[in-house]
Design a protein around this motif. Structure first.
Motif, PDB file in Angstrom:
ATOM      1  N   GLY A  17      -2.080   3.641  -6.751  1.00 46.42           N
ATOM      2  CA  GLY A  17      -2.203   2.760  -5.592  1.00 46.42           C
ATOM      3  C   GLY A  17      -2.933   3.485  -4.464  1.00 46.42           C
ATOM      4  N   ILE A  18      -3.825   2.776  -3.783  1.00 45.24           N
ATOM      5  CA  ILE A  18      -4.562   3.361  -2.659  1.00 45.24           C
ATOM      6  C   ILE A  18      -4.129   2.627  -1.395  1.00 45.24           C
ATOM      7  CG2 ILE A  18      -6.816   3.862  -1.646  1.00 45.24           C
ATOM      8  CD1 ILE A  18      -7.973   3.737  -4.489  1.00 45.24           C
ATOM      9  N   TYR A  19      -3.460   3.356  -0.502  1.00 40.61           N
ATOM     10  CA  TYR A  19      -2.932   2.770   0.725  1.00 40.61           C
ATOM     11  C   TYR A  19      -3.413   3.547   1.937  1.00 40.61           C
ATOM     12  CZ  TYR A  19       0.100  -0.008  -2.191  1.00 40.61           C
ATOM     13  OH  TYR A  19       0.561  -0.902  -3.116  1.00 40.61           O
ATOM     14  N   TYR A  20      -3.565   2.859   3.041  1.00 38.30           N
ATOM     15  CA  TYR A  20      -4.040   3.496   4.269  1.00 38.30           C
ATOM     16  C   TYR A  20      -3.363   2.840   5.469  1.00 38.30           C
ATOM     17  CZ  TYR A  20      -6.642  -0.652   5.421  1.00 38.30           C
ATOM     18  OH  TYR A  20      -6.953  -1.945   5.748  1.00 38.30           O
ATOM     19  N   SER A  21      -3.504   3.456   6.591  1.00 32.69           N
ATOM     20  CA  SER A  21      -3.182   2.873   7.886  1.00 32.69           C
ATOM     21  C   SER A  21      -4.163   3.499   8.864  1.00 32.69           C
ATOM     22  CB  SER A  21      -1.741   3.170   8.293  1.00 32.69           C
ATOM     23  OG  SER A  21      -1.383   2.383   9.406  1.00 32.69           O
ATOM     24  N   THR A  22      -4.552   2.746   9.873  1.00 30.45           N
ATOM     25  CA  THR A  22      -5.616   3.227  10.738  1.00 30.45           C
ATOM     26  C   THR A  22      -5.413   2.752  12.168  1.00 30.45           C
ATOM     27  OG1 THR A  22      -8.029   3.389  10.926  1.00 30.45           O
ATOM     28  CG2 THR A  22      -7.139   1.256  10.251  1.00 30.45           C
ATOM     29  N   THR A  23      -5.917   3.499  13.100  1.00 34.93           N
ATOM     30  CA  THR A  23      -5.908   3.060  14.497  1.00 34.93           C
ATOM     31  C   THR A  23      -7.315   2.765  14.980  1.00 34.93           C
ATOM     32  OG1 THR A  23      -5.930   5.373  15.227  1.00 34.93           O
ATOM     33  CG2 THR A  23      -3.790   4.296  15.118  1.00 34.93           C
ATOM     34  N   THR A  24      -8.309   3.358  14.339  1.00 28.04           N
ATOM     35  CA  THR A  24      -9.696   3.175  14.787  1.00 28.04           C
ATOM     36  C   THR A  24     -10.596   2.546  13.735  1.00 28.04           C
ATOM     37  OG1 THR A  24     -10.361   5.356  14.009  1.00 28.04           O
ATOM     38  CG2 THR A  24      -9.528   5.205  16.285  1.00 28.04           C
ATOM     39  N   GLY A  25     -10.125   2.427  12.500  1.00 26.16           N
ATOM     40  CA  GLY A  25     -10.945   1.904  11.411  1.00 26.16           C
ATOM     41  C   GLY A  25     -11.520   2.983  10.519  1.00 26.16           C
ATOM     42  N   ASN A  26     -11.490   4.231  10.962  1.00 28.65           N
ATOM     43  CA  ASN A  26     -12.071   5.314  10.174  1.00 28.65           C
ATOM     44  C   ASN A  26     -11.297   5.582   8.889  1.00 28.65           C
ATOM     45  OD1 ASN A  26     -14.148   5.731  12.008  1.00 28.65           O
ATOM     46  ND2 ASN A  26     -12.961   7.201  13.188  1.00 28.65           N
ATOM     47  N   THR A  27      -9.982   5.489   8.929  1.00 30.09           N
ATOM     48  CA  THR A  27      -9.185   5.754   7.731  1.00 30.09           C
ATOM     49  C   THR A  27      -9.367   4.648   6.707  1.00 30.09           C
ATOM     50  OG1 THR A  27      -7.594   6.916   9.130  1.00 30.09           O
ATOM     51  CG2 THR A  27      -6.896   6.420   6.895  1.00 30.09           C
ATOM     52  N   THR A  52       5.059  -3.754   0.006  1.00 27.86           N
ATOM     53  CA  THR A  52       6.507  -3.714  -0.163  1.00 27.86           C
ATOM     54  C   THR A  52       6.866  -2.466  -0.956  1.00 27.86           C
ATOM     55  OG1 THR A  52       6.532  -4.886  -2.284  1.00 27.86           O
ATOM     56  CG2 THR A  52       6.578  -6.239  -0.267  1.00 27.86           C
ATOM     57  N   MET A  53       8.079  -2.022  -0.851  1.00 31.05           N
ATOM     58  CA  MET A  53       8.519  -0.862  -1.611  1.00 31.05           C
ATOM     59  C   MET A  53       8.468  -1.157  -3.103  1.00 31.05           C
ATOM     60  SD  MET A  53       8.746   1.579   0.422  1.00 31.05           S
ATOM     61  CE  MET A  53       9.356   2.785  -0.733  1.00 31.05           C
ATOM     62  N   ASP A  54       8.719  -2.389  -3.517  1.00 31.34           N
ATOM     63  CA  ASP A  54       8.619  -2.735  -4.935  1.00 31.34           C
ATOM     64  C   ASP A  54       7.198  -2.545  -5.443  1.00 31.34           C
ATOM     65  OD1 ASP A  54      11.305  -3.288  -5.342  1.00 31.34           O
ATOM     66  OD2 ASP A  54      11.086  -5.419  -4.893  1.00 31.34           O
ATOM     67  N   GLU A  55       6.201  -2.886  -4.618  1.00 30.74           N
ATOM     68  CA  GLU A  55       4.813  -2.659  -5.006  1.00 30.74           C
ATOM     69  C   GLU A  55       4.546  -1.166  -5.178  1.00 30.74           C
ATOM     70  OE1 GLU A  55       2.563  -6.415  -2.842  1.00 30.74           O
ATOM     71  OE2 GLU A  55       2.888  -4.573  -1.726  1.00 30.74           O
ATOM     72  N   LEU A  56       5.006  -0.373  -4.234  1.00 30.34           N
ATOM     73  CA  LEU A  56       4.789   1.068  -4.301  1.00 30.34           C
ATOM     74  C   LEU A  56       5.465   1.680  -5.524  1.00 30.34           C
ATOM     75  CD1 LEU A  56       5.241   2.020  -0.543  1.00 30.34           C
ATOM     76  CD2 LEU A  56       3.100   1.705  -1.789  1.00 30.34           C
ATOM     77  N   LYS A  57       6.645   1.184  -5.873  1.00 30.20           N
ATOM     78  CA  LYS A  57       7.373   1.693  -7.030  1.00 30.20           C
ATOM     79  C   LYS A  57       6.642   1.403  -8.336  1.00 30.20           C
ATOM     80  CE  LYS A  57      11.941   1.173  -5.001  1.00 30.20           C
ATOM     81  NZ  LYS A  57      13.191   0.403  -5.036  1.00 30.20           N
ATOM     82  N   GLY A  58       5.734   0.422  -8.322  1.00 33.46           N
ATOM     83  CA  GLY A  58       5.013   0.044  -9.528  1.00 33.46           C
ATOM     84  C   GLY A  58       3.896   0.995  -9.911  1.00 33.46           C
ATOM     85  N   TYR A  59       3.628   1.985  -9.090  1.00 37.28           N
ATOM     86  CA  TYR A  59       2.544   2.934  -9.364  1.00 37.28           C
ATOM     87  C   TYR A  59       3.092   4.266  -9.837  1.00 37.28           C
ATOM     88  CZ  TYR A  59      -0.581  -0.268  -6.968  1.00 37.28           C
ATOM     89  OH  TYR A  59      -1.309  -1.365  -6.613  1.00 37.28           O
ATOM     90  N   ASP A  60       2.284   4.967 -10.624  1.00 39.39           N
ATOM     91  CA  ASP A  60       2.626   6.323 -11.049  1.00 39.39           C
ATOM     92  C   ASP A  60       2.235   7.344  -9.991  1.00 39.39           C
ATOM     93  OD1 ASP A  60       3.651   5.544 -13.525  1.00 39.39           O
ATOM     94  OD2 ASP A  60       1.670   5.578 -14.443  1.00 39.39           O
ATOM     95  N   GLY A  61       1.314   6.993  -9.127  1.00 45.84           N
ATOM     96  CA  GLY A  61       0.858   7.887  -8.073  1.00 45.84           C
ATOM     97  C   GLY A  61       0.224   7.100  -6.954  1.00 45.84           C
ATOM     98  N   LEU A  62       0.166   7.692  -5.783  1.00 43.14           N
ATOM     99  CA  LEU A  62      -0.435   7.048  -4.620  1.00 43.14           C
ATOM    100  C   LEU A  62      -1.513   7.946  -4.042  1.00 43.14           C
ATOM    101  CD1 LEU A  62       2.755   5.869  -2.672  1.00 43.14           C
ATOM    102  CD2 LEU A  62       1.348   4.523  -4.240  1.00 43.14           C
ATOM    103  N   ILE A  63      -2.585   7.327  -3.613  1.00 42.06           N
ATOM    104  CA  ILE A  63      -3.571   8.002  -2.775  1.00 42.06           C
ATOM    105  C   ILE A  63      -3.366   7.397  -1.399  1.00 42.06           C
ATOM    106  CG2 ILE A  63      -6.013   8.327  -2.265  1.00 42.06           C
ATOM    107  CD1 ILE A  63      -6.531   8.111  -5.281  1.00 42.06           C
TER     108      ILE A  63
END
Length: 94
Positions: A17-27, A52-63
């Motif tokens: 899973g590839i997840y991000y959070s950003t304040t300026t758009g750069n991330t 959701t945490m259920d979505e995150l649990k569905g992955y073997d790894g996160l970026i």
């Protein structure tokens, strides 16, 4: 295509899973760049506040993409949704 995780396991790109959070758009832009570099089919990138945490649990790894912005606070240091999710993500067995 397979990726090697930090713990040495090899997993399918679809299991990352590839997840991000950003304040300026750069991330967000960096997350899109990482997605473009992934071999084969992968998941879409998502803002961590929409996951959701259920979505995150569905992955073997996160970026994860987290901004380097530092608020100077003792808690909620990034000022993004990662602050609220970090302890829950630490508890996942990835």
């Amino acid at each position: 295509p397979m990726l090697r995780l930090a713990n040495g396991r090899k997993v399918s790109c679809k299991a990352i899973g590839i997840y991000y959070s950003t304040t300026t758009g750069n991330t967000e832009a960096a997350a899109e760049w990482v997605l473009d570099l992934m071999p084969g089919e992968t998941s879409e990138i998502l803002e961590i506040g929409q996951a959701t945490m259920d979505e995150l649990k569905g992955y073997d790894g996160l970026i994860v993409g987290a901004p380097t912005w530092q608020t100077g606070a003792d808690t909620d240091r990034s000022g993004t949704d990662w602050d609220a999710r970090l302890d829950d993500i630490r508890a996942l067995n990835l």
